[in-house]
Scaffold this motif. Structure first.
Motif, mmCIF file in Angstrom:
data_model
loop_
_atom_site.group_PDB
_atom_site.id
_atom_site.type_symbol
_atom_site.label_atom_id
_atom_site.label_comp_id
_atom_site.label_asym_id
_atom_site.label_seq_id
_atom_site.Cartn_x
_atom_site.Cartn_y
_atom_site.Cartn_z
ATOM 1 N N VAL A 151 0.967 -1.160 -0.060
ATOM 2 C CA VAL A 151 -0.131 -0.035 0.078
ATOM 3 C C VAL A 151 1.024 1.221 -0.010
ATOM 4 C CG1 VAL A 151 -1.729 1.318 1.493
ATOM 5 C CG2 VAL A 151 -1.828 -1.188 0.954
ATOM 6 N N ILE A 152 2.076 1.170 0.763
ATOM 7 C CA ILE A 152 2.885 2.738 0.803
ATOM 8 C C ILE A 152 3.459 2.633 -0.327
ATOM 9 C CG2 ILE A 152 4.913 3.467 1.997
ATOM 10 C CD1 ILE A 152 3.717 2.078 4.549
ATOM 11 N N SER A 153 4.212 1.593 -0.971
ATOM 12 C CA SER A 153 4.608 1.727 -2.091
ATOM 13 C C SER A 153 3.883 2.392 -3.421
ATOM 14 C CB SER A 153 5.608 0.541 -2.551
ATOM 15 O OG SER A 153 4.628 -0.671 -2.834
ATOM 16 N N ILE A 154 2.582 1.754 -3.258
ATOM 17 C CA ILE A 154 1.615 2.178 -4.340
ATOM 18 C C ILE A 154 1.463 3.802 -4.180
ATOM 19 C CG2 ILE A 154 -0.818 2.156 -4.914
ATOM 20 C CD1 ILE A 154 -0.655 -1.173 -4.574
ATOM 21 N N ILE A 155 1.236 4.277 -3.023
ATOM 22 C CA ILE A 155 0.811 5.302 -2.674
ATOM 23 C C ILE A 155 1.950 6.531 -2.814
ATOM 24 C CG2 ILE A 155 0.283 7.089 -1.007
ATOM 25 C CD1 ILE A 155 -1.516 5.002 0.271
ATOM 26 N N MET A 156 3.230 5.994 -2.743
ATOM 27 C CA MET A 156 4.529 6.966 -2.505
ATOM 28 C C MET A 156 5.362 6.702 -4.023
ATOM 29 S SD MET A 156 4.218 8.498 0.066
ATOM 30 C CE MET A 156 5.649 9.673 0.161
ATOM 31 N N LEU A 157 5.056 5.690 -4.643
ATOM 32 C CA LEU A 157 5.667 5.293 -5.969
ATOM 33 C C LEU A 157 4.970 5.386 -7.368
ATOM 34 C CD1 LEU A 157 8.363 2.977 -4.676
ATOM 35 C CD2 LEU A 157 8.789 5.081 -5.251
ATOM 36 N N LEU A 158 3.903 4.517 -7.235
ATOM 37 C CA LEU A 158 3.072 4.389 -8.307
ATOM 38 C C LEU A 158 2.166 5.473 -8.735
ATOM 39 C CD1 LEU A 158 1.938 0.668 -8.639
ATOM 40 C CD2 LEU A 158 3.471 1.968 -10.021
ATOM 41 N N LEU A 159 1.504 6.012 -7.951
ATOM 42 C CA LEU A 159 0.667 7.156 -7.924
ATOM 43 C C LEU A 159 1.339 8.344 -8.505
ATOM 44 C CD1 LEU A 159 -2.004 6.927 -5.017
ATOM 45 C CD2 LEU A 159 -2.339 6.001 -7.411
ATOM 46 N N PRO A 160 2.352 8.818 -7.822
ATOM 47 C CA PRO A 160 3.120 9.801 -8.519
ATOM 48 C C PRO A 160 3.634 9.809 -9.953
ATOM 49 C CG PRO A 160 3.986 9.512 -6.196
ATOM 50 C CD PRO A 160 3.283 8.580 -6.512
ATOM 51 N N ALA A 161 4.021 8.267 -10.270
ATOM 52 C CA ALA A 161 4.579 8.019 -11.599
ATOM 53 C C ALA A 161 3.512 8.288 -12.510
ATOM 54 C CB ALA A 161 5.115 6.797 -11.547
ATOM 55 N N GLY A 162 2.294 7.845 -12.259
ATOM 56 C CA GLY A 162 1.301 8.189 -13.017
ATOM 57 C C GLY A 162 0.744 9.765 -13.177
ATOM 58 N N LEU A 163 0.871 10.341 -12.085
ATOM 59 C CA LEU A 163 0.654 11.771 -11.867
ATOM 60 C C LEU A 163 1.737 12.306 -12.941
ATOM 61 C CD1 LEU A 163 -1.006 14.152 -10.807
ATOM 62 C CD2 LEU A 163 0.564 14.348 -8.885
ATOM 63 N N LEU A 164 3.019 12.185 -12.950
ATOM 64 C CA LEU A 164 3.819 12.562 -13.778
ATOM 65 C C LEU A 164 3.361 12.529 -15.316
ATOM 66 C CD1 LEU A 164 6.987 14.038 -13.830
ATOM 67 C CD2 LEU A 164 7.574 11.913 -14.690
ATOM 68 N N ALA A 165 2.994 11.180 -15.600
ATOM 69 C CA ALA A 165 2.683 10.878 -16.842
ATOM 70 C C ALA A 165 1.404 11.709 -17.406
ATOM 71 C CB ALA A 165 2.351 9.221 -16.978
ATOM 72 N N ILE A 166 0.375 11.934 -16.389
ATOM 73 C CA ILE A 166 -0.478 12.763 -16.817
ATOM 74 C C ILE A 166 -0.132 14.274 -17.100
ATOM 75 C CG2 ILE A 166 -2.741 13.683 -15.716
ATOM 76 C CD1 ILE A 166 -3.045 10.952 -14.589
ATOM 77 N N GLY A 167 0.913 14.676 -16.171
ATOM 78 C CA GLY A 167 1.200 16.120 -16.455
ATOM 79 C C GLY A 167 1.949 16.159 -17.530
ATOM 80 N N VAL A 168 2.765 15.333 -18.145
ATOM 81 C CA VAL A 168 3.380 15.169 -19.354
ATOM 82 C C VAL A 168 2.508 15.341 -20.454
ATOM 83 C CG1 VAL A 168 5.083 14.186 -20.786
ATOM 84 C CG2 VAL A 168 5.528 14.334 -18.393
ATOM 85 N N PHE A 169 1.657 14.331 -20.113
ATOM 86 C CA PHE A 169 0.421 14.464 -21.531
ATOM 87 C C PHE A 169 -0.044 15.684 -21.699
ATOM 88 C CE2 PHE A 169 -3.572 13.287 -22.873
ATOM 89 C CZ PHE A 169 -3.381 12.537 -24.365
ATOM 90 N N LEU A 170 -0.540 16.228 -20.806
ATOM 91 C CA LEU A 170 -1.345 17.692 -20.422
ATOM 92 C C LEU A 170 -0.602 18.780 -20.705
ATOM 93 C CD1 LEU A 170 -4.273 16.627 -17.980
ATOM 94 C CD2 LEU A 170 -4.388 16.367 -20.482
ATOM 95 N N ASN A 171 0.598 18.756 -20.602
ATOM 96 C CA ASN A 171 1.510 19.719 -20.534
ATOM 97 C C ASN A 171 1.506 20.783 -19.300
ATOM 98 O OD1 ASN A 171 2.933 19.055 -23.053
ATOM 99 N ND2 ASN A 171 1.486 20.160 -24.153
ATOM 100 N N ARG A 172 1.441 20.065 -18.205
ATOM 101 C CA ARG A 172 1.003 20.552 -17.025
ATOM 102 C C ARG A 172 2.178 20.560 -16.148
ATOM 103 N NH1 ARG A 172 -3.092 23.574 -18.684
ATOM 104 N NH2 ARG A 172 -4.823 22.447 -19.049
ATOM 105 N N SER A 173 3.099 21.591 -15.964
ATOM 106 C CA SER A 173 4.114 21.655 -15.022
ATOM 107 C C SER A 173 3.827 21.463 -13.834
ATOM 108 C CB SER A 173 5.104 22.689 -15.190
ATOM 109 O OG SER A 173 4.384 24.185 -14.981
ATOM 110 N N ARG A 174 2.785 22.056 -13.377
ATOM 111 C CA ARG A 174 2.399 21.943 -11.721
ATOM 112 C C ARG A 174 2.380 20.303 -11.290
ATOM 113 N NH1 ARG A 174 -1.528 27.126 -11.030
ATOM 114 N NH2 ARG A 174 -0.004 28.379 -11.219
ATOM 115 N N LEU A 175 1.561 19.705 -12.348
ATOM 116 C CA LEU A 175 1.598 18.183 -12.007
ATOM 117 C C LEU A 175 2.764 17.714 -11.848
ATOM 118 C CD1 LEU A 175 -1.746 17.245 -14.011
ATOM 119 C CD2 LEU A 175 -1.612 17.938 -11.489
ATOM 120 N N MET A 176 3.731 17.825 -12.641
ATOM 121 C CA MET A 176 5.099 17.441 -12.742
ATOM 122 C C MET A 176 5.985 17.713 -11.286
ATOM 123 S SD MET A 176 6.301 18.256 -16.541
ATOM 124 C CE MET A 176 5.331 18.374 -17.838
ATOM 125 N N LEU A 177 5.697 19.051 -10.971
ATOM 126 C CA LEU A 177 6.111 19.386 -9.774
ATOM 127 C C LEU A 177 5.661 18.509 -8.428
ATOM 128 C CD1 LEU A 177 8.302 21.164 -8.035
ATOM 129 C CD2 LEU A 177 6.455 22.871 -7.974
#
Length: 114
Positions: free
Chosen positions: A44-70
């Motif tokens: 659970v901790i690794s999903i929350i702290m590693l996988l979810l941010p990786a997904g958020l980064l991919a979404i930020g890159v796709f949408l060109n949203r630097s705030r999501l990347m940060l």
């Protein structure tokens, strides 16, 4: 033309770092040479702290949203820093988190320049 090449490279860095995190997470959970059994709290901790941010980064890159990347970097950094200080392959989590930051910085620099 030059800005699209730069943006393409920046997006590639983001997607590669996100995919590297997912790949490392799969190894961490299913083939971990340092632990015989992965308990539920680690999962659970690794999903929350590693996988979810990786997904958020991919979404930020796709949408060109630097705030999501940060946000992905800030979210993943504490756990990735811990993993960076461990021996073996899992220190690469720290490197992927720093790649999140690199992606954010390059994206912002590219946005300011063009």
């Amino acid at each position: 033309m030059e800005s699209s090449i730069n943006l393409t490279i920046i997006k590639l860095i983001g997607y590669v770092s996100s995919l590297m995190t997912v790949f490392l997470w799969l190894i961490f959970i299913f083939i971990n040479p340092y632990a015989e059994i992965t308990n539920r709290s680690t999962l659970v901790i690794s999903i929350i702290m590693l996988l979810l941010p990786a997904g958020l980064l991919a979404i930020g890159v796709f949408l060109n949203r630097s705030r999501l990347m940060l946000l992905a970097f800030i979210w993943s950094f504490p756990y990735s820093l811990y993993m960076l200080l461990t021996p073996g392959i899992f220190r690469l989590f720290g490197i992927t988190s720093l790649m999140y930051l690199l992606c954010f910085v390059l994206f912002r620099m590219n946005k300011i320049r063009y």
